[in-house]
Scaffold this active site. Structure first.
Site, PDB file in Angstrom:
ATOM      1  N   LYS A   1       0.841  -1.208   0.000  1.00  0.00           N
ATOM      2  CA  LYS A   1       0.000   0.000   0.000  1.00  0.00           C
ATOM      3  C   LYS A   1       0.871   1.251   0.000  1.00  0.00           C
ATOM      4  O   LYS A   1       0.642   2.191  -0.768  1.00  0.00           O
ATOM      5  CB  LYS A   1      -0.932  -0.011   1.217  1.00  0.00           C
ATOM      6  CG  LYS A   1      -2.025  -1.075   1.117  1.00  0.00           C
ATOM      7  CD  LYS A   1      -2.768  -1.273   2.432  1.00  0.00           C
ATOM      8  CE  LYS A   1      -3.721  -2.470   2.337  1.00  0.00           C
ATOM      9  NZ  LYS A   1      -4.395  -2.791   3.605  1.00  0.00           N
TER      10      LYS A   1
ATOM     11  N   ASP B   1     -10.549   3.179   4.416  1.00  0.00           N
ATOM     12  CA  ASP B   1     -10.968   1.773   4.475  1.00  0.00           C
ATOM     13  C   ASP B   1     -12.485   1.648   4.400  1.00  0.00           C
ATOM     14  O   ASP B   1     -12.999   0.540   4.225  1.00  0.00           O
ATOM     15  CB  ASP B   1     -10.487   1.139   5.787  1.00  0.00           C
ATOM     16  CG  ASP B   1      -9.265   0.264   5.577  1.00  0.00           C
ATOM     17  OD1 ASP B   1      -9.070  -0.206   4.448  1.00  0.00           O
ATOM     18  OD2 ASP B   1      -8.524   0.046   6.549  1.00  0.00           O
TER      19      ASP B   1
ATOM     20  N   GLN C   1      -4.246  -1.027   9.911  1.00  0.00           N
ATOM     21  CA  GLN C   1      -4.183  -2.390   9.372  1.00  0.00           C
ATOM     22  C   GLN C   1      -4.758  -3.393  10.371  1.00  0.00           C
ATOM     23  O   GLN C   1      -4.395  -3.415  11.537  1.00  0.00           O
ATOM     24  CB  GLN C   1      -2.721  -2.739   9.033  1.00  0.00           C
ATOM     25  CG  GLN C   1      -2.552  -4.068   8.341  1.00  0.00           C
ATOM     26  CD  GLN C   1      -3.200  -4.125   6.950  1.00  0.00           C
ATOM     27  OE1 GLN C   1      -3.159  -3.159   6.185  1.00  0.00           O
ATOM     28  NE2 GLN C   1      -3.826  -5.242   6.639  1.00  0.00           N
TER      29      GLN C   1
END
Ligand code: NAD
Length: 311
Positions: A54, A124, A98
């Site tokens: 990412k 997200d 994460q």
């Protein structure tokens, strides 16, 4: 005839390049690039790989991307302090925490930490505000994996209006938002899960079948209507000869790969489905690269919305 391969790697590359003028526009207007902050708590080898990808992708496409590490022993309060700092940092447009967080943070840590992210920076798409906005088909930051799947279906011009789409899996991260995105494209949507009765029969009625289960090769050819489009979200590491033998015939590339390396990555869809489906995403090289491309896309979108560039 084997299923058409839906090449996520190629689409991800095209999508990333299409974002470059938008990155440049953010730079022009804000005098800085779109900013991504990734929070990685603890030591979880797969997370290290995802986070590295990412950050590298965002950096390679002109964004400012920073990794904030917390130790395995960090408390949920430490994670919350960090998230609040990032919320207040004007150079950061997207915050990604994460998953999974270390078990020591407690069972409700993820919901507490995800809920603390400013919804306008929630790339997200996990915050209840963004989930609610998605359900109501309003402007929202949408979870990257289902957004990547929907984008692939759009780009491949897979018909959805009036078609039956079946999603196996009801997670907040994949299954539920995937179902919403299909619904918003006028598909008739069925969500299946671990308690669904006669799953193969329901799946066999699907024109589009999305598998987001987390079980290697679970979706076998008897789940699939001939010609259906199958999206394989699963990423599973197969590590035993028995499991590899059940999935891959001798002398096939994956079996050879397993024999050489002792492990192989497999989706939720059995390889024999390629003989029945009309189109199919490979694993790896299907949904995974699109997920990473959507992290970049959502960072740019969040920057544009925060700057009022793209209303
Ligand atoms: P999850 O464990 O949160 O959810 C799995 C879902 O599968 C559950 O809703 C459950 O009801 C359903 N399920 C489990 N067993 C079942 C059964 N026997 N029959 C029917 N349904 C069953 O997982 P998740 O986070 O949604 O991820 C699913 C898979 O997708 C995993 O393999 C994960 O690694 C992968 N994933 C891939 C990407 C990517 O970028 N490609 C991103 C996220 C997740």
């Amino acid at each position: 005839m084997p299923a058409r391969r839906l090449d996520g790697t190629a689409w991800a590359e095209r999508l990333r390049h299409k974002l470059e003028p938008r990155v440049a526009a953010v730079r022009r207007h804000a005098g800085r690039p779109p900013g991504l902050a990734v929070v990685l708590a603890g030591t979880h080898p797969p997370s290290e790989i995802y986070v590295r990808n990412k950050i590298a992708t965002a950096t390679a496409h002109g964004c400012h991307a920073v990794l904030h590490r917390l130790p395995e022993t960090a408390s949920v309060d430490e994670a919350l302090v960090l998230v609040r700092q990032l919320n207040a940092d004007d150079t950061i447009d997207g915050i990604l925490v994460q998953s999974p967080l270390p078990a020591g943070m407690g069972t409700d840590a993820e919901s507490r930490v995800f809920d603390a992210v400013d919804p306008s920076k929630d790339i997200d798409g996990f915050h209840p505000v963004n989930v609610g906005r998605l359900v109501q088909k309003r402007q929202a930051l949408v979870a990257c994996t289902p957004l990547g799947c929907a984008t692939l279906l759009d780009r491949e011009e897979i018909p959805l209006r009036g078609r039956h789409a079946v999603v196996i899996g009801r997670s907040d991260i994949v299954g539920k938002p995937m179902a919403m995105l299909l619904l918003h494209r006028n598909a008739t949507v069925t969500i299946c899960h671990s308690r669904t009765v006669d799953l193969p029969a329901i799946c066999r009625t699907a024109d589009v079948l999305v598998a987001a289960i987390g079980r290697p090769g679970f979706v076998t050819p008897d789940f699939v209507k001939p010609g259906a489009t199958v999206i394989d979200v699963g990423i599973n590491r197969v590590e035993t000869p028995e499991a590899a033998g059940a999935l891959f015939a001798p002398n096939t590339p994956k079996r050879t790969q397993f024999e050489a390396k002792g492990h192989v990555l497999v989706g939720d869809v059995h390889p024999d489905v390629a003989d029945v489906a009309g189109a199919l995403t490979p694993v790896p090289g299907g949904v995974g690269p699109l997920t990473i491309a959507m992290v970049l896309a959502n960072t740019v979108t969040a920057a544009e919305w925060r700057l009022g560039l793209h209303l």
